[in-house]
Design an enzyme around this catalytic site. Structure first.
Site, PDB file in Angstrom:
ATOM      1  N   HIS A   1       0.836  -1.204   0.000  1.00 22.01           N
ATOM      2  CA  HIS A   1       0.000   0.000   0.000  1.00 22.01           C
ATOM      3  C   HIS A   1       0.868   1.250   0.000  1.00 22.01           C
ATOM      4  CE1 HIS A   1      -3.164   2.813   1.120  1.00 22.01           C
ATOM      5  NE2 HIS A   1      -4.059   1.843   0.988  1.00 22.01           N
TER       6      HIS A   1
ATOM      7  N   GLY B   1       3.702  23.129   9.746  1.00 26.57           N
ATOM      8  CA  GLY B   1       5.008  22.557  10.030  1.00 26.57           C
ATOM      9  C   GLY B   1       6.072  22.941   9.030  1.00 26.57           C
TER      10      GLY B   1
ATOM     11  N   HIS C   1       9.900  14.670   8.154  1.00 29.10           N
ATOM     12  CA  HIS C   1      10.419  14.064   9.379  1.00 29.10           C
ATOM     13  C   HIS C   1      11.256  12.845   8.971  1.00 29.10           C
ATOM     14  CE1 HIS C   1      10.522  11.817  13.148  1.00 29.10           C
ATOM     15  NE2 HIS C   1      10.099  12.910  13.776  1.00 29.10           N
ATOM     16  N   PRO C   2      12.485  12.733   9.456  1.00 28.20           N
ATOM     17  CA  PRO C   2      13.408  11.707   8.914  1.00 28.20           C
ATOM     18  C   PRO C   2      12.896  10.273   9.026  1.00 28.20           C
ATOM     19  CG  PRO C   2      14.285  12.749  10.916  1.00 28.20           C
ATOM     20  CD  PRO C   2      13.127  13.571  10.477  1.00 28.20           C
ATOM     21  N   THR C   3      12.106   9.969  10.064  1.00 22.27           N
ATOM     22  CA  THR C   3      11.615   8.590  10.212  1.00 22.27           C
ATOM     23  C   THR C   3      10.089   8.490  10.105  1.00 22.27           C
ATOM     24  OG1 THR C   3      11.477   8.860  12.621  1.00 22.27           O
ATOM     25  CG2 THR C   3      13.535   7.946  11.734  1.00 22.27           C
ATOM     26  N   ALA C   4       9.370   9.564  10.443  1.00 27.39           N
ATOM     27  CA  ALA C   4       7.897   9.502  10.473  1.00 27.39           C
ATOM     28  C   ALA C   4       7.258  10.137   9.242  1.00 27.39           C
ATOM     29  CB  ALA C   4       7.360  10.165  11.737  1.00 27.39           C
ATOM     30  N   GLY C   5       8.053  10.701   8.342  1.00 29.35           N
ATOM     31  CA  GLY C   5       7.528  11.230   7.083  1.00 29.35           C
ATOM     32  C   GLY C   5       6.601  12.414   7.230  1.00 29.35           C
TER      33      GLY C   5
END
Lengths: 299, 299
Positions: free
Chosen positions: B81, B162, B167-171
């Site tokens: 997905h 924002g 965000h480097p890990t949370a997108g």
């Protein structure tokens, strides 16, 4: 959450302050909701509709009965509607997550308490009746307050709870479990009363129709049309949709259109879900699929 | 009582303990009800359905988003997905006593808070969208997590809240208000797939049908029949009963019976009342006539 409805009838329809005091007995319970109350001057009678969880509901009904016995004196009472008690009748109706059996049990608990603490003889009626001739409320009420001083001495009419002695001012009270009653009217695009009357005869129990349908054909003179006015006394067994479809078909037979219909007052969710499920041919849809019901169940 | 539903999607469909921790963030609110949650291994994605009053719901959704940002690292994520964030999308849906406008306002409050406190860029979509090209979620998601490091520099894709920095890990996350979606399927008494396909084309928006209907014809091989499977994306404007009646009529045209139908998952009371009112020709019946709704309104 379990919900039970009750529609107690009190023999006071003229002194508003008295009815208010009785209703206030229910309002003081935070978990009881008074949906409606109304007075009828000619009947000299009031009807209160309340819903709540079983235990507080029974307590509220007891408090209302006690208050009515303090404020109403049947020796001074006259009105068009037959009556036998200050609190004339208390039906208990399963609405949500409750079965008829529970309401029958509760009617006995409430009846016993009214008899013991208030010295008012109690008769169980409808689904709670202990004899077939006590199922029908009007059978019990025959003779009314004035006649009960004799009637209660008859061995066939020993009360289910309490002394075989009529309360001198508050009379006797009937308590019983019954199904939810839906008042349903269908308006026809004609002024011919005989069409509404023929259709009423086709659907009502007494003349060969559905078992739990009472119906009459009436004129709505201000609108120039006629109406089939009905009480569905058990919507689970004689459901709204089936009655409506037969009425539509009968109206067709007379070349008359169904203009619209109306449900008077409140309806339990079950009746609505049942109607949708039938029309949409949903084989597997129950009330717990309704978001609002799911939320209620968390309380 | 006001009720809003949300169906947040998280980019984790394999580690059950992670999804449980995210769901627990909602469960700790006593006035939020988690109706359902499910994981999909191939999609590597989970979907949670919760309902509650506006303020606690927004707080719960924030806590879930925070937890997801701590436990999910999109650099390690793969699945069928498409996705762009640890918390991929948060829809807010008016269910009871709330209007779309309120959900739009709430989506902005939630989006702002996610951006400010978690440093995750937020895009408003559907009814909350600030530009037409952001209404459609798949438009926003194009390029996915990996592509967003470039896409976010494009002036057309400056986030609504924002920093213009993924965000480097949370997108990045999409938040928006939308209508309740009803999944509705109708089963036909034939094994001819082309009949289901023709009927799907007749009712779906893309090929000339109802504006808020998506539909496909599919085979149910184990039952030897075919089905018209649908999403109704706005049951208020393209209502179930009208879609169903057209399907019945189309099926007749091909000499095929409608066997039954099904609604998948939960339904808001409004959709059920609307269906009953149409079939019974009730001109004047709203949800507040349902006993259970009246009780909910007292909370």
């Amino acid at each position: 959450m379990k919900l039970i409805e009750s529609v107690p009838n009190f023999s006071e329809g003229r002194r508003e302050e008295v009815v208010r005091e009785i209703v206030d007995e229910a309002s003081k319970y935070s978990n009881i909701k008074v949906l409606d109350w109304s007075m009828d001057y000619d009947h000299n009678r009031s009807v209160v509709t309340l819903v709540g969880e079983p235990e507080p509901l029974i307590n509220a009904l007891f408090d209302m009965t006690k208050k009515a016995s303090e404020l109403i004196d049947l020796r001074d009472h006259n009105g068009e509607h037959p009556r036998m008690g200050a609190t004339d009748v208390i039906p208990l109706i399963p609405v949500m997550n409750t079965k008829m059996d529970e309401c029958v049990e509760l009617s006995k608990i409430l009846g016993k308490r009214i008899a013991e603490e208030l010295k008012i003889p109690v008769y169980l009626y409808e689904k709670s009746a202990t004899k077939p001739e006590r199922e029908n409320l009007s059978n019990i009420r025959k003779g009314q307050f004035e006649g009960f001083f004799e009637k209660i001495k008859n061995p066939d009419w020993v009360p289910d709870f309490g002394p075989a002695e009529v309360h001198p001012t508050a009379g006797v009270t009937a308590v019983g479990a019954r199904e939810y009653l839906i008042a349903f009217n269908v308006n026809l695009g004609t002024d011919r009363l005989e069409v509404a009357e023929k259709i009423a005869r086709a659907v009502r129990h007494i003349s060969g129709g559905f078992r739990y349908v009472k119906a009459l054909g009436i004129e709505l003179k201000d609108k120039g049309i006629v109406q089939v006015t009905m009480n569905l006394t058990n919507y689970k067994k004689s459901p709204i949709f089936r009655v409506f479809e037969v009425i539509k078909r009968e109206a067709q037979r007379y070349g008359v259109p169904v203009l619209n219909s109306e449900i008077v007052g409140m309806v339990p969710l079950k009746a609505i879900v049942q109607t949708m499920a039938w029309y949409l041919q949903l084989d597997d849809f129950k009330e717990d699929r309704v978001i609002e019901k799911k939320i209620l169940d968390t309380f």
